[in-house]
Design an enzyme around this catalytic site. Structure first.
Site, short mmCIF file in Angstrom:
data_model
loop_
_atom_site.label_atom_id
_atom_site.label_comp_id
_atom_site.label_asym_id
_atom_site.label_seq_id
_atom_site.Cartn_x
_atom_site.Cartn_y
_atom_site.Cartn_z
N HIS A 36 6.56 -123.92 26.45
CA HIS A 36 7.23 -122.94 25.52
C HIS A 36 6.47 -121.89 24.65
CE1 HIS A 36 11.00 -124.74 26.21
NE2 HIS A 36 10.63 -125.84 25.52
N ASP B 35 12.14 -130.20 33.34
CA ASP B 35 12.42 -130.52 31.89
C ASP B 35 13.61 -129.95 31.36
OD1 ASP B 35 10.54 -131.04 29.26
OD2 ASP B 35 12.04 -129.43 28.80
N HIS C 95 14.50 -128.06 29.07
CA HIS C 95 14.53 -126.78 28.69
C HIS C 95 13.67 -125.86 29.62
CE1 HIS C 95 14.75 -128.91 24.84
NE2 HIS C 95 15.73 -128.29 24.64
#
Length: 135
Positions: free
Chosen positions: A18, A55, A57
Site C-alpha cells: 500500500h 492479498d 487488499h
C-alpha cells in the site's frame, strides 16, 4: 541476482504493497516489493519482473509504481466488492491495465464475491494468472 539460482520467491509480512513513493498508506511504511523490483531492474539489469500479489487488499502502491512500464508485470487478486472494499479505488478494478509502455502489464483480478473456496482460487491461478505470466 548473482546467478546462483534461476528464480526467487519471497513470502513476506507485512507486504508493504500500500505504501506510495512518498507516502505511507494502509499500515505500510516501505513498499518492499517495489524496492526489490526496482533494485533488480536498476542494479542487476533484469529485463523483466513479475509481481504476483494475492492479498485480501489491492496493492495500489505497487500498481502505481509500475503502471507505465512494461518491465514489470503486476498481477493482483484481491477482494473488491464492486469498489466497496478498502482501498475503495476504481483503479483496483479489472479495467486498470496500465498506460503508455505499461499498457497490458497491470492485471487486476477483483473479487466481488466473498466465501470463495480453494477450487475458485485454483481456477483463477490456472486459467488467468499462469497463462498471462507464461505469455
Amino acid at each position: 541476482m548473482t546467478n546462483q539460482c534461476r528464480n526467487g520467491f519471497a513470502l513476506v509480512r507485512p507486504p508493504g504493497h500500500h505504501a506510495m513513493e512518498n507516502d505511507m498508506n494502509g499500515f505500510c511504511l516501505f513498499n518492499n516489493v517495489v524496492i526489490t523490483a526496482k533494485t533488480a531492474l536498476e542494479k542487476y539489469n533484469s529485463k523483466r519482473v513479475l509481481i504476483l500479489d494475492w492479498d485480501v487488499h489491492h496493492g495500489q502502491g505497487t500498481q502505481y509504481a509500475f503502471y507505465d512500464t512494461n518491465k514489470v508485470l503486476y498481477i493482483s487478486t484481491h477482494r473488491y466488492e464492486y469498489g466497496h472494499f478498502w482501498p475503495n479505488r476504481v483503479e483496483s478494478d479489472f479495467d486498470a491495465i496500465g498506460e503508455g509502455d505499461g499498457k497490458g502489464f497491470n492485471v487486476n483480478i477483483p473479487l466481488n464475491k466473498t466465501g470463495l473456496k480453494n477450487a475458485d482460487y485454483l481456477y483463477i491461478f490456472f486459467n488467468i494468472i499462469l497463462p498471462i505470466a507464461y505469455e
